[in-house]
Design an enzyme around this catalytic site. Structure first.
Site, PDB file in Angstrom:
ATOM      1  N   ASP A  31      -5.749  -2.734  -2.975  1.00 17.31           N
ATOM      2  CA  ASP A  31      -4.739  -2.613  -1.889  1.00 17.31           C
ATOM      3  C   ASP A  31      -4.050  -3.911  -1.498  1.00 17.31           C
ATOM      4  OD1 ASP A  31      -3.702  -2.164   0.960  1.00 17.31           O
ATOM      5  OD2 ASP A  31      -4.424  -0.078   0.474  1.00 17.31           O
ATOM      6  N   SER A  80       0.769  -1.213  -0.121  1.00 15.43           N
ATOM      7  CA  SER A  80       0.011  -0.021   0.100  1.00 15.43           C
ATOM      8  C   SER A  80       0.815   1.153  -0.044  1.00 15.43           C
ATOM      9  CB  SER A  80      -0.977  -0.158   1.508  1.00 15.43           C
ATOM     10  OG  SER A  80      -2.019   0.911   1.115  1.00 15.43           O
TER      11      SER A  80
END
Length: 384
Positions: free
Chosen positions: A214, A52
């Site tokens: 993500d 991320s």
């Protein structure tokens, strides 16, 4: 032996997790570590693994692995000068226009060409990454021996697997495990966009034939990529934080709102799997310590892994509440529409607050937390 080779042979890995704007804290920690490393020396982490927003930080470091101080300075400059508009569209026309388009898209026929939809449009982030990250330098640093490998983990919405895209020396082979695998290749901005696409908030990214979001979503083993890339010592900047009064719910007579629950879900995605993976690693280490040394060598795929975890000393959510009014007006209106205000118990604000004052506060906190652990960090990284 040069300092460059000493760091490379150390098999130290830096593991950075996600969390949107919270990743500014990681930069503070790195700024402190830079004080322990002599100037003009290479990075003390020849292996970098990020997920991320943490993937953006590790990739930035990989581009300047030959000079750790320079890499940290560049990251610090970017984070200290951030504004929300550099990460996602925040003006009223595009914020509410994006939501309207998403609503209308739900009525499209199945045969129509569709684009990924989300609450916010983070197209500005792609422009920022292509502007400040020189991806060509990664190969150069690997060839010159300053870097072993860097990985960026994203979650495949198509297969449900956690995919670690990695760039490394050719000796590192792809790996295949249950629900996770390593895939070699040259990292670019699309990998970072995919890894940082917070579910529902930012749109998914298509890489080849799969759609990604993500990296924390399907990441059952956050420590796995670094270990597969050869790490034997993990320096981990975690996100487990103390709950401060504003966000302690025990005495709240009201049920949690949808926004609060959504915030808890994000916290779970970004924090809980790391803690369980650390616990699993410690159990494996304890088991291996019971096996005689001569037999331990024959246990293929199992090795002792040392780790040092640095977690924040203060609650990001409580800090974010003090800077709520720094958000663009249209974003504040949007958040209030879904039940989030300055005093809300939801943690969503702490992920979206890409504003200078908040980021600088987190950088300062990370720096102070790392300086408090200076002796432990120096000892772990063998920095005199």
């Amino acid at each position: 032996m040069s300092n460059k080779r000493t760091y490379k042979d150390s098999k130290n890995a830096l593991v950075l997790t996600g969390g949107g704007a919270r990743a500014a804290y990681q930069v503070g920690v790195l700024t402190a570590i830079a004080k322990f490393v002599p100037r003009n020396h290479g990075i003390p982490f020849p292996i970098l693994a990020g997920t991320s927003a943490g993937a953006i930080n590790t990739t930035g470091l990989a581009c300047y692995a030959s000079c750790f101080h320079l890499g940290v300075k560049k990251l610090e400059w970017v984070w200290k000068n951030l504004k929300t508009e550099r990460i996602y569209h925040s003006d009223p026309v595009r914020v509410f226009g994006n939501i309207s388009k998403a609503m209308l898209a739900s009525f499209q026929a199945d045969y129509a060409t569709k684009t990924a939809r989300s609450l916010l449009n983070n197209a500005p982030l792609r422009e920022l990454l292509n502007l400040v990250v020189d991806f060509k330098r990664i190969d150069s640093n690997i060839l010159r021996g300053y870097l072993d490998a860097v990985s960026v983990t994203a979650s495949s919405y198509s297969s449900g697997d956690s995919i670690s895209f990695y760039q490394s020396e050719q000796t590192i082979r792809p790996w295949y495990r249950a629900k996770r695998r390593g895939q070699p290749g040259k990292i670019n901005s699309e990998h970072l966009m995919a890894s940082a696409a917070i579910p529902m908030i930012f749109p998914s990214i298509k890489l080849q034939t799969e759609h990604f979001g993500d990296g924390s979503v399907h990441q059952l083993s956050p420590l796995s990529p670094a270990i597969h890339l050869g790490a034997e010592r993990l320096f981990i900047v975690g996100v487990e934080q103390p709950k401060e009064p504003l966000h302690v719910m025990e005495n709240n007579p009201h049920p949690p709102t949808s926004a609060t629950i959504a915030g808890h879900m994000l916290d779970t995605v970004f924090a809980d799997t790391l803690q369980s993976d650390l616990e699993r690693m410690r159990r494996i280490n304890a088991t291996l310590s019971l096996i005689p040394e001569e037999q331990r060598q024959s246990q293929e795929g199992l090795k002792q892994i040392d780790s040092l975890v640095l977690n924040p000393s203060h609650d990001f959510n409580a800090i974010a509440s003090h800077y709520f009014d720094e958000l663009p007006y249209s974003i504040r209106i949007l958040l209030r529409c879904i039940g989030i205000n300055q005093d809300s118990e939801s943690s969503i604000t702490s992920y979206l607050l890409f504003e200078q004052k908040y980021c600088k506060h987190l950088i300062k906190l990370g720096f102070e937390d790392a300086m408090e652990k200076e002796s432990k960090i120096r000892e772990f990284l063998s920095l005199k």
